[in-house]
Design a protein around this motif. Structure first.
Motif, PDB file in Angstrom:
ATOM      1  N   TRP A   1      26.821  40.476 -19.142  1.00  0.00           N
ATOM      2  CA  TRP A   1      27.775  41.561 -19.742  1.00  0.00           C
ATOM      3  C   TRP A   1      29.076  41.781 -19.156  1.00  0.00           C
ATOM      4  CZ3 TRP A   1      28.529  40.690 -24.428  1.00  0.00           C
ATOM      5  CH2 TRP A   1      27.173  40.122 -25.936  1.00  0.00           C
ATOM      6  N   ALA A   2      29.377  42.703 -18.040  1.00  0.00           N
ATOM      7  CA  ALA A   2      29.824  42.440 -16.814  1.00  0.00           C
ATOM      8  C   ALA A   2      31.354  41.526 -16.139  1.00  0.00           C
ATOM      9  CB  ALA A   2      29.378  43.115 -15.691  1.00  0.00           C
ATOM     10  N   SER A   3      29.680  39.673 -16.136  1.00  0.00           N
ATOM     11  CA  SER A   3      30.872  39.051 -15.749  1.00  0.00           C
ATOM     12  C   SER A   3      31.953  38.236 -17.235  1.00  0.00           C
ATOM     13  CB  SER A   3      30.175  37.972 -15.880  1.00  0.00           C
ATOM     14  OG  SER A   3      28.908  38.046 -14.388  1.00  0.00           O
ATOM     15  N   LEU A   4      31.059  38.723 -18.275  1.00  0.00           N
ATOM     16  CA  LEU A   4      32.039  38.377 -19.925  1.00  0.00           C
ATOM     17  C   LEU A   4      33.377  38.438 -20.036  1.00  0.00           C
ATOM     18  CD1 LEU A   4      32.199  36.448 -22.197  1.00  0.00           C
ATOM     19  CD2 LEU A   4      30.628  38.259 -22.970  1.00  0.00           C
ATOM     20  N   SER A   5      32.765  40.043 -19.408  1.00  0.00           N
ATOM     21  CA  SER A   5      33.409  41.297 -19.609  1.00  0.00           C
ATOM     22  C   SER A   5      34.963  41.094 -18.288  1.00  0.00           C
ATOM     23  CB  SER A   5      33.785  42.686 -19.960  1.00  0.00           C
ATOM     24  OG  SER A   5      32.690  42.281 -20.977  1.00  0.00           O
ATOM     25  N   GLY A   6      35.432  40.559 -17.336  1.00  0.00           N
ATOM     26  CA  GLY A   6      35.556  40.642 -15.930  1.00  0.00           C
ATOM     27  C   GLY A   6      35.777  42.082 -15.631  1.00  0.00           C
ATOM     28  N   HIS A   7      34.123  42.285 -15.234  1.00  0.00           N
ATOM     29  CA  HIS A   7      34.321  44.242 -14.449  1.00  0.00           C
ATOM     30  C   HIS A   7      33.725  43.203 -13.365  1.00  0.00           C
ATOM     31  CE1 HIS A   7      35.006  46.329 -17.579  1.00  0.00           C
ATOM     32  NE2 HIS A   7      34.820  45.761 -18.810  1.00  0.00           N
ATOM     33  N   TYR A   8      34.649  43.711 -12.612  1.00  0.00           N
ATOM     34  CA  TYR A   8      34.422  42.782 -10.842  1.00  0.00           C
ATOM     35  C   TYR A   8      33.519  44.424 -10.637  1.00  0.00           C
ATOM     36  CZ  TYR A   8      35.047  42.118  -6.215  1.00  0.00           C
ATOM     37  OH  TYR A   8      34.743  41.044  -4.689  1.00  0.00           O
ATOM     38  N   GLU A   9      34.220  45.340 -10.746  1.00  0.00           N
ATOM     39  CA  GLU A   9      33.157  45.973  -9.843  1.00  0.00           C
ATOM     40  C   GLU A   9      32.372  46.743 -10.393  1.00  0.00           C
ATOM     41  OE1 GLU A   9      35.960  47.450 -11.288  1.00  0.00           O
ATOM     42  OE2 GLU A   9      37.318  46.694  -9.341  1.00  0.00           O
ATOM     43  N   ILE A  10      31.780  46.371 -11.105  1.00  0.00           N
ATOM     44  CA  ILE A  10      30.024  46.252 -12.443  1.00  0.00           C
ATOM     45  C   ILE A  10      29.044  45.077 -11.210  1.00  0.00           C
ATOM     46  CG2 ILE A  10      28.900  46.465 -14.003  1.00  0.00           C
ATOM     47  CD1 ILE A  10      30.649  47.808 -15.305  1.00  0.00           C
ATOM     48  N   CYS A  11      30.553  43.952 -11.519  1.00  0.00           N
ATOM     49  CA  CYS A  11      29.222  42.789 -11.029  1.00  0.00           C
ATOM     50  C   CYS A  11      28.760  43.449  -9.522  1.00  0.00           C
ATOM     51  CB  CYS A  11      30.156  41.610 -11.402  1.00  0.00           C
ATOM     52  SG  CYS A  11      30.531  41.188 -12.525  1.00  0.00           S
ATOM     53  N   GLU A  12      29.804  43.540  -8.683  1.00  0.00           N
ATOM     54  CA  GLU A  12      29.725  44.206  -7.333  1.00  0.00           C
ATOM     55  C   GLU A  12      28.719  44.395  -6.858  1.00  0.00           C
ATOM     56  OE1 GLU A  12      32.495  44.589  -3.644  1.00  0.00           O
ATOM     57  OE2 GLU A  12      32.653  45.991  -5.084  1.00  0.00           O
ATOM     58  N   LEU A  13      28.126  45.621  -7.548  1.00  0.00           N
ATOM     59  CA  LEU A  13      27.587  46.807  -7.484  1.00  0.00           C
ATOM     60  C   LEU A  13      25.985  46.764  -8.166  1.00  0.00           C
ATOM     61  CD1 LEU A  13      26.871  50.094  -7.802  1.00  0.00           C
ATOM     62  CD2 LEU A  13      27.022  50.412  -9.933  1.00  0.00           C
ATOM     63  N   LEU A  14      26.070  45.242  -9.169  1.00  0.00           N
ATOM     64  CA  LEU A  14      24.849  45.199  -9.381  1.00  0.00           C
ATOM     65  C   LEU A  14      23.773  43.718  -8.303  1.00  0.00           C
ATOM     66  CD1 LEU A  14      25.289  44.377 -13.627  1.00  0.00           C
ATOM     67  CD2 LEU A  14      23.555  46.231 -12.497  1.00  0.00           C
ATOM     68  N   VAL A  15      25.204  43.432  -7.781  1.00  0.00           N
ATOM     69  CA  VAL A  15      24.293  42.069  -6.587  1.00  0.00           C
ATOM     70  C   VAL A  15      23.854  42.929  -5.776  1.00  0.00           C
ATOM     71  CG1 VAL A  15      25.554  40.532  -6.030  1.00  0.00           C
ATOM     72  CG2 VAL A  15      25.800  39.980  -8.081  1.00  0.00           C
ATOM     73  N   SER A  16      25.170  43.344  -4.831  1.00  0.00           N
ATOM     74  CA  SER A  16      24.964  44.342  -3.599  1.00  0.00           C
ATOM     75  C   SER A  16      24.078  45.295  -4.039  1.00  0.00           C
ATOM     76  CB  SER A  16      26.686  44.210  -3.621  1.00  0.00           C
ATOM     77  OG  SER A  16      28.023  43.675  -3.388  1.00  0.00           O
ATOM     78  N   ASN A  17      24.137  46.276  -4.466  1.00  0.00           N
ATOM     79  CA  ASN A  17      23.552  47.592  -4.432  1.00  0.00           C
ATOM     80  C   ASN A  17      21.706  47.036  -5.048  1.00  0.00           C
ATOM     81  OD1 ASN A  17      25.219  48.135  -3.310  1.00  0.00           O
ATOM     82  ND2 ASN A  17      25.705  50.147  -4.363  1.00  0.00           N
ATOM     83  N   PHE A  18      22.106  46.832  -6.174  1.00  0.00           N
ATOM     84  CA  PHE A  18      21.007  46.102  -6.754  1.00  0.00           C
ATOM     85  C   PHE A  18      20.235  44.426  -6.715  1.00  0.00           C
ATOM     86  CE2 PHE A  18      23.124  49.605  -8.853  1.00  0.00           C
ATOM     87  CZ  PHE A  18      22.432  50.753  -8.875  1.00  0.00           C
TER      88      PHE A  18
END
Length: 182
Positions: free
Chosen positions: A2-19
């Protein structure tokens, strides 16, 4: 997804990098976050996901790639970015469509020109025998028809029913496309 679909870079980065969410996660349909971001023209998210291991040429259940999604939706910057990251311009779907045929189907002239410049085969025919020229006629885009002809897209290619792009243009009452083909 959903973050990717919506273009939410920061959320994508948080999910991949931190979680530890995998950048190349795929759904049961083979759809990836990269495909979702590409379909909506979020190149910054695409670039991030690729940098984190998302596969540029991953296929979904229909054998479509992120490049095909971006090309059909008309996102030139994303198409250009994916090609720079080694996206295959002549990957074929289960129905024999390429990114060029899909872009032409929706009248995406600039994307078609870019793909042809990057080596997309204008003579490619899908499983029904259609070329990008048929798709341009279907989109009702005479300018794209002219451009494809200039790039040597075969005007006499035939579908499995023996129809040419000119026949299609006439059947669909596309006068300007008929004129371009003549």
């Amino acid at each position: 997804m959903w973050a990717s679909l919506s273009g939410h870079y920061e959320i994508c980065e948080l999910l991949v990098s931190n979680f530890g969410i995998s950048a190349d996660y795929a759904t049961e349909k083979g759809e990836t976050a990269l495909m979702k971001a590409a379909a909506n023209g979020h190149w910054d998210v695409c670039g991030f996901l690729i940098g984190e291991g998302a596969k540029v040429n991953q296929l979904d259940q229909h054998h479509q790639t992120a490049l095909m999604w971006a090309a059909s939706e008309g996102h030139l910057t994303t198409v250009q970015g994916l090609v720079k990251k080694d996206a295959k311009v002549d990957q074929v779907t289960k129905q024999g469509k390429t990114a060029l045929l899909l872009a032409a189907q929706f009248g995406r002239e600039e994307i078609c020109k870019f793909l042809v410049a990057k080596g997309a085969k204008v003579e490619h025919q899908d499983e029904d025998g259609q070329t990008a020229l048929f798709s341009a006629v279907q989109a009702g885009n005479p300018s794209l028809v002219k451009s494809l002809i200039e790039h040597k897209c075969p005007t006499e290619a035939k579908t499995s029913r023996g129809e040419t792009a000119l026949i299609w243009a006439a059947m669909n009452q596309q006068l300007l496309c008929v004129q371009a083909l003549l």
